[in-house]
Design an enzyme around this catalytic site. Sequence first.
Site, PDB file in Angstrom:
ATOM      1  N   GLY A   2       0.790  -1.227   0.000  1.00  0.00           N
ATOM      2  CA  GLY A   2       0.000   0.000   0.000  1.00  0.00           C
ATOM      3  C   GLY A   2       0.817   1.269   0.000  1.00  0.00           C
ATOM      4  N   LEU A  50      -4.213  -5.635  -4.723  1.00  0.00           N
ATOM      5  CA  LEU A  50      -3.158  -4.630  -4.585  1.00  0.00           C
ATOM      6  C   LEU A  50      -1.830  -5.230  -4.109  1.00  0.00           C
ATOM      7  CD1 LEU A  50      -2.474  -1.561  -4.703  1.00  0.00           C
ATOM      8  CD2 LEU A  50      -3.068  -1.466  -2.278  1.00  0.00           C
ATOM      9  N   ASP A  51      -0.770  -4.996  -4.878  1.00  0.00           N
ATOM     10  CA  ASP A  51       0.601  -5.392  -4.499  1.00  0.00           C
ATOM     11  C   ASP A  51       0.725  -6.885  -4.232  1.00  0.00           C
ATOM     12  OD1 ASP A  51       1.328  -2.720  -4.701  1.00  0.00           O
ATOM     13  OD2 ASP A  51       0.984  -2.323  -2.585  1.00  0.00           O
ATOM     14  N   ASP A  52      -0.132  -7.660  -4.893  1.00  0.00           N
ATOM     15  CA  ASP A  52      -0.148  -9.095  -4.607  1.00  0.00           C
ATOM     16  C   ASP A  52       0.217  -9.952  -5.810  1.00  0.00           C
ATOM     17  OD1 ASP A  52      -0.787 -11.238  -2.732  1.00  0.00           O
ATOM     18  OD2 ASP A  52      -2.419 -11.689  -4.142  1.00  0.00           O
TER      19      ASP A  52
END
Lengths: 285, 285, 285, 285
Positions: free
Chosen positions: A202, A228-230
Site C-alpha cells: 500500500g 493490490l501489491d499481490d
Amino acid sequence: MTKHSAILLLSCPDRKGVVASVAGFIFQHRGNILHADEHGDHDSNTFLMRVEFDPSELDLPLGDFAAQFTPLAKELDLHWRLALSDKRPKMAILVSKYDHCLVDLLYRHQSGELACDIPCIVSNHPDSQRIADFYHVPFFLVPVEPQNKLAAEQQVLAMLQRHGVDFVVLARYMQILSEDFVNAYPQKIINIHHSFLPAFVGAKPYHQAFKRGVKIIGATSHYVTNVLDDGPIIEQDVVRVSHRDSIDDLVQKGRDLEKVVLSRAVRWHIENRVLLYGNKTVVFE
Amino acid sequence: MTKHSAILLLSCPDRKGVVASVAGFIFQHRGNILHADEHGDHDSNTFLMRVEFDPSELDLPLGDFAAQFTPLAKELDLHWRLALSDKRPKMAILVSKYDHCLVDLLYRHQSGELACDIPCIVSNHPDSQRIADFYHVPFFLVPVEPQNKLAAEQQVLAMLQRHGVDFVVLARYMQILSEDFVNAYPQKIINIHHSFLPAFVGAKPYHQAFKRGVKIIGATSHYVTNVLDDGPIIEQDVVRVSHRDSIDDLVQKGRDLEKVVLSRAVRWHIENRVLLYGNKTVVFE
Amino acid sequence: MTKHSAILLLSCPDRKGVVASVAGFIFQHRGNILHADEHGDHDSNTFLMRVEFDPSELDLPLGDFAAQFTPLAKELDLHWRLALSDKRPKMAILVSKYDHCLVDLLYRHQSGELACDIPCIVSNHPDSQRIADFYHVPFFLVPVEPQNKLAAEQQVLAMLQRHGVDFVVLARYMQILSEDFVNAYPQKIINIHHSFLPAFVGAKPYHQAFKRGVKIIGATSHYVTNVLDDGPIIEQDVVRVSHRDSIDDLVQKGRDLEKVVLSRAVRWHIENRVLLYGNKTVVFE
Amino acid sequence: MTKHSAILLLSCPDRKGVVASVAGFIFQHRGNILHADEHGDHDSNTFLMRVEFDPSELDLPLGDFAAQFTPLAKELDLHWRLALSDKRPKMAILVSKYDHCLVDLLYRHQSGELACDIPCIVSNHPDSQRIADFYHVPFFLVPVEPQNKLAAEQQVLAMLQRHGVDFVVLARYMQILSEDFVNAYPQKIINIHHSFLPAFVGAKPYHQAFKRGVKIIGATSHYVTNVLDDGPIIEQDVVRVSHRDSIDDLVQKGRDLEKVVLSRAVRWHIENRVLLYGNKTVVFE
C-alpha cells in the site's frame, strides 16, 4: 540474447520425455538449441521450459512452425508460444511525478539494454514531457482528477490500444488501475513497488519501514493483478539502512533500488525469460 | 571493545551541549574517550549517546561514578547507565529442537567472540544435552506439554533467576512466552525470527515465503515484547532465492542467515551497543 | 538432489543436436529427466551439460549404461561420466589450527546438508581431536616440521589413499601442497582462501586488505592447482567493512564468510554441480 | 546534512581530551552539535573527528572562527578545516565516451542529491554535448590525440582553474593524468575504476575478471594519486555473476555498480564526510 534467435516457451503437466520430445523436434528440423532451461514444480505438478534456438537453418518457414508443432503440443498437453528475438515488443510507460524510473528506462533503452520499442509515455503530470522529448519518445498528458478517474483511464487504455502496445510498465504511476484495465493486459502490466513485498503493502512504504525500524529496505517488481501489491513477483532487491537514515535517506537509497529492480524485470519480460505458474514466476536468467 | 573499558549509555531530550558536558565530565576526571557515538531522533526529540572510555587513570573510583555524575545527569535530564567491559553479563539460551543457532552461539562463545558467561541452556527437547556437555555448559530439560505450559514456564523463569541471568536468547525456542515472562526481562530477551520482518509474521515463515514466491528471504533478530514478532529490530539480513529452491532449500539457506543475524544481535547486546527509543533500536557498531 | 537420481555430466565441442541426442537417449531408455542444465562457452567452443534423471524405470541396468551410451558419446565427441546420488563420495578434511571451517562442515554433515562420507580428518595440530571425536570421525595427527615436510605429506597422501578418499577439502590447512600431492587429486582438492581472489593472493590476506583500506572483504573457494591461489574459482562471497573494523574484526567477519563459501563449494562438488572448462567453473545450481 | 550547518573536520595525534576540548569550544560559543563522529587509528596513532553543528546562535561571526579556534588547535596539534553546508563546492566532471556515470551524476544533481555546482563538463568526445545541454551545464570538448596529450591536459587544467573548480570527478575518463595534474588537485580527484580493487588494476578489468572466472565483480571509487588505481578507496560495491554472463553482461551489470559507487563517493566528498589518513579513508556516513 543472440540476435535472430527463436524462443519457445511452454508449460504442461509434468511427465516423462518432454525435454527429449521438444529438443528432438527442434533438432529434426535443423534448429540449433542455444539454451534450454526448465523447471518442474512438484506442488502443482507443472513442467515449464524455455528453449532458445537458432532458426537460421530451420527446414521449415517460421510461419509454419505452429502447424508443424501442434500435433506434438497436443500429445504433451502443452501451453506454448514462440517468440522471435527480431520482433521487438511495444512497451508503454506510465508515470506520475517521480521520474527516476522513467529516466532510467529511457537511458537503458537508448543504450541498447532493452530490446523493445516505446510508442508512448503517458503521464498525469506534465513534468516528464521534456525528458521524453530528449529521447524522441511520444509523450501524452492525461490528467487524473477524482471526478474523472474512470474517463481518464479509458483514455489511457484507448491510447495503448491505438499504439498496439504489447505490455505496460508502471514506472511509479501513482494511480490504482481498475479491474477492467488490468484484465485488458493480463500478466502484461509490470509495476515497481517501493518495499520488500509482502512487507509494507500500500501507500507510503518508506514511511512504514521507517516507523517499523527495519535494518534493510527493498523494492519489488511484479505483475499487476486485481489484488493490490499481490501479483507474481518478478524481481526484488534490498539495501541496508540504519538509525542514521532519515525518511529522506530511505527514499533516496530506495530510488536506486527501484531503478535496477524495475529495469531487470522489464528486460527479463522483453527477453521472454519470465514464465508464470500460479501466483509465482520462474525467471530463466 | 577494548578490555577494561567503561561504557556510558544515555538518552535524554535533545538539547544543546550534551556532548560537550558529558565529554567534559569524563575528561575532567581523567577518563580517556576511546569512542563516542550519538544519534538525535527528530520525531521523538530524543538524543542518544554511547561513550566508551578508558577508566584506568580515572581520578575517582568507578564505585563513586554514579554519585559524582548524578548532578550533571539531573541537569541534562539523562537516563543513563554505566557498563564495564570487565563485567561479563550472564546469558541464558532457550532452545527447542532446531539446534543450529545454539551450536553456533556455543562455538562463538568458546572462540571468544561473545564476552559473556552462559550459566544455563534450557530446552524442551533432550537432544541438545550432548552439545551442551561438549562445551561444558549446564543443560536443563524442561518439557513443555499443552497441559503444563504455564508451570513449565514458571520453572524456566525460576531457573533463570536462580542463575542470576542478565539476558535471555531464544535460539529457535518454539514456545510463545507469557506476558509475565516477557515483563520479567524487559528488553532483555532476544529472539531470532526466520523471516524478513514484518513480512511473514508467525508460524512457518519459510512456507509463507515459498508460497508468496519471493526472490529474497531473510531473518530478523529483535527484542521480545508482548506483541508477536513486533519488538524492536536489532539486526536483519537476507539471501537470494529462486524458483529452483524448494522449501527445504529455503530452510537450509535460512539457517545460515539465522545464525549470523542472531549472533550479531547477541554480540551487540553484550557489548552495550544497542539503545532503544520507542519501538526502534540504535546500534552503535 | 532427489534421492536415487543419476547425474550425467558431459562436455564436448559445441555442435547442433547435443541436447536432443542426449535427452533422446535417456528418454528412449525410460529415464525421466528431472533437471537439465547446459552452457555453451563461445571462446573455447565448448558445450557443457548436466542432466539429472530418475533411473528407477530405466530399461537397462545402470552397470550397462556406459556400454550402451558409448556409441553416441563417440559420435558427439563427449567427455562424460555418470554419477549416482546413492553413491556417497568420500571426503577427507585437512585442517591446521583454525577450526571454524572444520566445525562448520562437521555440523552440516551431521545435519544432512552434505551427502558424503568422511573417512578421516588429518591435522598438523592436535586441537581438533576433540571435535572429531564428538562427531565420531576418525582423526589423524600428522605434525609438519620444516625438516619433515615432504615425509609428512607422503604420510598424509598414503592415508588418503588407504581410506579410498574421493576428494580433499583444505579447511584452513596452512601447508602448501607439493606438485605431486596436487597431481594425485586433480580437480579434487577444494581450498578456502580468505580473500576475494585474485586480490590478496598468498599469506595474511586480511592484513593485506586492512592495509589497502578496502571497504569490502571476501572469501574464495577454488580447486587447487600448482599455481598458488590460482585454481578455478567455485564460489566467492563478500561482506562490508569500514574504518571501524580492526584486523581482528576482519578476521572475525571473514570467518563467517569462509564457512559459508567453503560449505557451498563442497556441497556443489558433492552434488556433481561443478564442471570445469579451462581455468573456470560452471556451477549448475 | 542539515541546511545551514557547519562541519569541523580535524585530525591530530591521538591524546586524551580532544573530544571534550573541541565539543567544549563549540558549546561555549553556543554552537549546537548535531552529529559528532570520530575514529582513532592505533597503527598511526591518529585521531580523526567530524563535528557537524548548527552555527545559527553562535556568539562569534563564522569569519572569526579560525582566529578564535587557533589557540586550541595549536595546543592539540590539530590539522583542521571548517566547511559550511551553505557553500556549495564546484565540481568538474571529466568524461570520455561511456556516459552512464555522467548521465547519472547530472540526474542526481538536478534531483538535489548532490549539493554542489557544476561549472563545467570536459570531454575528449563530442557525444555528451547533448545531455550537458539538456541539463544546462557548460560543456567543453578537448580532443586528446597521442601527439597532443600534454597540451590537451594543460588546456583542461587551465579551464578547471578558470572556473574555480574545487574538485574533479573522472566519470569514466579514459586518459591517464600526469603527475602535474594530479598534484594540482591533491585528494580532490575522484575516479571510478570498474573492478573490485586491488583486483584487476589497469585496462579492461571486466575482460580480466571474465578470464579469471570470478563469481562476483565490483567497482571502486578512489582518490587519484600518482600510482595507477592505488589511491585511497572511498567506496566499493559488488554484484554476483555466473558462467551465464558474457563479457557484455559483465559490462552491463558493472555499469549499474559504477553509477552507484561513484555517486556515493561524490556525495560523501561534497558533504565533507571523507577524511584521509595515510592511504586510507574514513567515511563518516
